[in-house]
Enzyme design. Structure first.
Site, PDB file in Angstrom:
ATOM      1  N   ASP A   1      46.784  24.378  63.482  1.00 25.48           N
ATOM      2  CA  ASP A   1      46.910  23.282  64.446  1.00 25.48           C
ATOM      3  C   ASP A   1      45.914  22.158  64.170  1.00 25.48           C
ATOM      4  O   ASP A   1      44.783  22.403  63.733  1.00 25.48           O
ATOM      5  CB  ASP A   1      46.690  23.849  65.856  1.00 25.48           C
TER       6      ASP A   1
ATOM      7  N   GLU B   1      49.879  21.404  60.551  1.00 21.49           N
ATOM      8  CA  GLU B   1      50.343  20.372  61.473  1.00 21.49           C
ATOM      9  C   GLU B   1      49.443  19.165  61.234  1.00 21.49           C
ATOM     10  O   GLU B   1      48.299  19.125  61.673  1.00 21.49           O
ATOM     11  CB  GLU B   1      50.235  20.833  62.926  1.00 21.49           C
TER      12      GLU B   1
END
Length: 614
Positions: free
Chosen positions: A293, A336
């Protein structure tokens, strides 16, 4: 664990040394707190009396072996800082915690015999580059809930989820972070237990069984991992030993935009902590991959390119990914990342970051914005869709339509489509046809597959009752058909990162807002024609490069999917005469907001002209 490697940021097995580990007599506890004045442990084994820990072999490591400590017992550390203040903490390396609002860690018996040897042995060391990946992203607590509103445990969830995945054509699932977190509303992205599967849904053993059950049915499992920041609750990592041990010491870099603490990746102990956590999830639970993330926040200082590249964090990412690839050659690492930082998916030996895939946030944004636009303006935004292929081969991209796109007032995917209720459905079908016929692995968040209108709420299960309405039921059946088509046709995934396997057939029809392209691989060819205008185009012609014999695989306007076209109404033909300097043309009807997908059954190659003899 080699302690010097830990300090240097080179350890990937720190969890084997730190934390609570069962022994023949009880358990040994070790915690790293180099700036603490004193460290004590308390738990069920002591009647919650504080027991002093000592620095023995390695400086900064407080240790104590306790006879009679057993698996399942709760414990905490009491850490005294240099200022004399005592703060109670959970174990940074604890492998289970009590349910919030409690924060005690628990001793875990890690004994487990996996039964997924066949899956692990055949797992693709090629990272699935030439295999289909259709990923269903979900939040374990709100996919489905029991009648009383309580959560399914990991095993119960697997029993409900796996048949659904098989039905819908998903061959991978990606869980939002399963590591322990104090606030449900953080969805797992603000962690206090980086090695602890959240107790909301059961035990580590039950999570291992979930992964096994998925592997038995040919479904891969990916977990979300947060290597950039952590929850600022005082019992977690913040000021762990009375000083900023894990975070930056300066407020301007210590705090993130989410009200969390930023990891200081230049510290060897922090690097070893994070890369050991990543290795732990892959090793201990047999996860098939990790999605990392907020990588942009590691690449640039606080995620802001204007503040410059955070060189030490970039170095950390490279070293971690290189080590994980060595330890788990077939595991998949995804980033990401919304930036244009170069070489995110290039190997580390070529100065890349070493990720296997990068989320294509540009594709996601451009595609959604296009479908939000009123049809009258789409001719002016025509190339917003074709632009993705201008940069597609610069990295190894995955096409994400994730949880972030269906929350916080952004509206769900079906809501984003232009127009009123009924007109949204044909557009959403064309939207997903475009996504699945476009190169790149696929990811879709739960609820999107049956056109859920309500934004995702982590406290409620998905609106499954929508399936009693014909348009939603038809949409779900369409989505399943499209997914299975993607899994079954090699031309839609084999060689998708090879530019020779994709070609536009029509990308200069802005007035018609119509596109056509072909995908080629494994001796097969798939042709897609798409009309994203609100007009009906009769006998629209698409030039074909060779004399193709075609069969129609899917029409988003078929009646069975809530459209108006009957399967027996072909409304298409192949004209065997030159068109636009090509050998033949596909002539077909295109209702508004429709995609039609064809497979080439055979190709009649033109006879090559012989060179005349002199």
């Amino acid at each position: 664990m080699d302690f010097q490697k830990f300090l240097q940021g080179k350890a990937f097995d720190a969890y084997e040394y730190f934390g609570a580990h069962l022994t023949e007599e009880g358990a040994v506890f070790r915690v790293y707190a180099p700036n603490a004045a004193n460290v004590e442990v308390q738990g069920d084994f002591s009647g919650w009396k504080l027991l002093p820990m000592k620095q023995k072999q390695n400086p900064g490591v407080f240790e104590l072996e306790i006879a009679g400590a057993e698996a399942g017992m709760y414990y905490k550390y009491a850490i005294t800082g240099a200022d004399g203040q005592v703060v109670y903490h959970c174990d940074p390396y604890g492998m289970l915690m009590e349910l919030r609002p409690g924060f005690a860690s628990r001793i875990v018996d890690r004994t487990w015999k996996f039964t997924d040897e066949k899956w692990m042995q055949k797992r693709d060391v090629g990272k699935n580059y030439n295999n289909p990946m259709n990923i269903y992203e979900l939040h374990a607590g709100s996919w489905k809930q029991k009648e009383d509103g309580s959560w399914y445990d990991y095993e119960e969830l697997a029993e409900e989820l796996i048949p659904y995945l098989k039905k819908m054509g998903f061959n991978y699932i990606e869980f939002l972070p399963l590591s322990e977190h104090p606030a449900d509303c953080s969805w797992g992205y603000q962690n206090t237990g980086f090695f602890a599967p959240t107790s909301r849904y059961g035990t580590p053993q039950q999570l291992k069984r979930l992964v096994e059950m998925c592997h038995e049915q040919g479904i891969g499992v990916i977990t979300d991992f947060v290597p950039v920041h952590f929850a600022m609750d005082d019992y977690g990592l913040k000021d762990f030993d009375g000083t900023p041990l894990y975070e930056f010491p300066h407020p301007d870099t210590a705090y993130s935009e989410w009200g969390t603490m930023n990891f200081m990746h230049s510290r060897g102990e922090v690097r070893s902590f994070l890369q050991s956590a990543a290795n732990y999830w892959l090793t201990e639970f047999h996860f098939d991959g990790i999605r990392m993330d907020a990588i942009s926040r590691a690449i640039y200082w606080n995620g802001d390119p204007a503040r410059g590249v955070n060189e030490r964090a970039v170095e950390f990412l490279r070293n971690m990914n290189a080590g994980l690839h060595k330890l788990h050659p077939s595991a998949i690492l995804m980033a990401e990342d919304s930036t244009d930082f170069p070489k995110v998916t290039a190997p580390t030996e070529y100065d890349g970051l070493g990720f296997d895939y990068k989320w294509d946030m540009g594709f996601m944004n451009d595609t959604l914005r296009f479908f939000q636009t009123a049809p009258v303006y789409r001719p002016y935004d025509y190339h917003k869709l074709s632009f993705s292929m201008m940069y597609f081969y610069s990295d190894l991209f995955l096409l994400p339509f994730s949880h972030d796109e269906v929350v916080h007032g952004k509206a769900t995917i079906i809501q984003k489509m232009f127009g009123d209720y009924e007109i949204k459905f044909p557009q959403a079908k064309a939207f997903y046809a475009y996504v699945y016929m476009h190169p790149g692995k696929k990811l879709n968040f739960m609820g999107n597959e049956f056109a859920q209108f309500r934004e995702w709420d982590e406290t409620r299960e998905q609106d499954w009752d929508l399936l009693k309405y014909p348009l939603h039921d038809a949409f779900q059946r369409f989505y399943a058909k499209l997914s299975h088509l993607y899994l079954e046709e090699p031309a839609l995934y084999d060689g998708e990162y090879n530019s020779d396997c994709f070609g536009w057939l029509e990308v200069d029809a802005a007035d018609y807002v119509t596109y056509a392209w072909e995908r080629k691989a494994s001796g097969q060819t798939i042709v897609t024609v798409m009309n994203l205008s609100d007009q009906f185009w009769k006998d629209f012609r698409v030039a074909l490069p060779e004399q193709y014999e075609l069969t129609e695989l899917l029409n988003t306007d078929w009646e069975e999917f809530g459209g108006n076209t009957k399967p027996e109404d072909q409304n298409w033909s192949v004209e065997n005469k030159p068109y636009k300097k090509k050998e033949q043309a596909l002539c077909l009807d295109l209702p508004p907001f429709t995609a039609r997908i064809f497979k080439v059954k055979s190709v009649k190659h033109s006879a090559q002209k012989k060179t005349p003899k002199k």
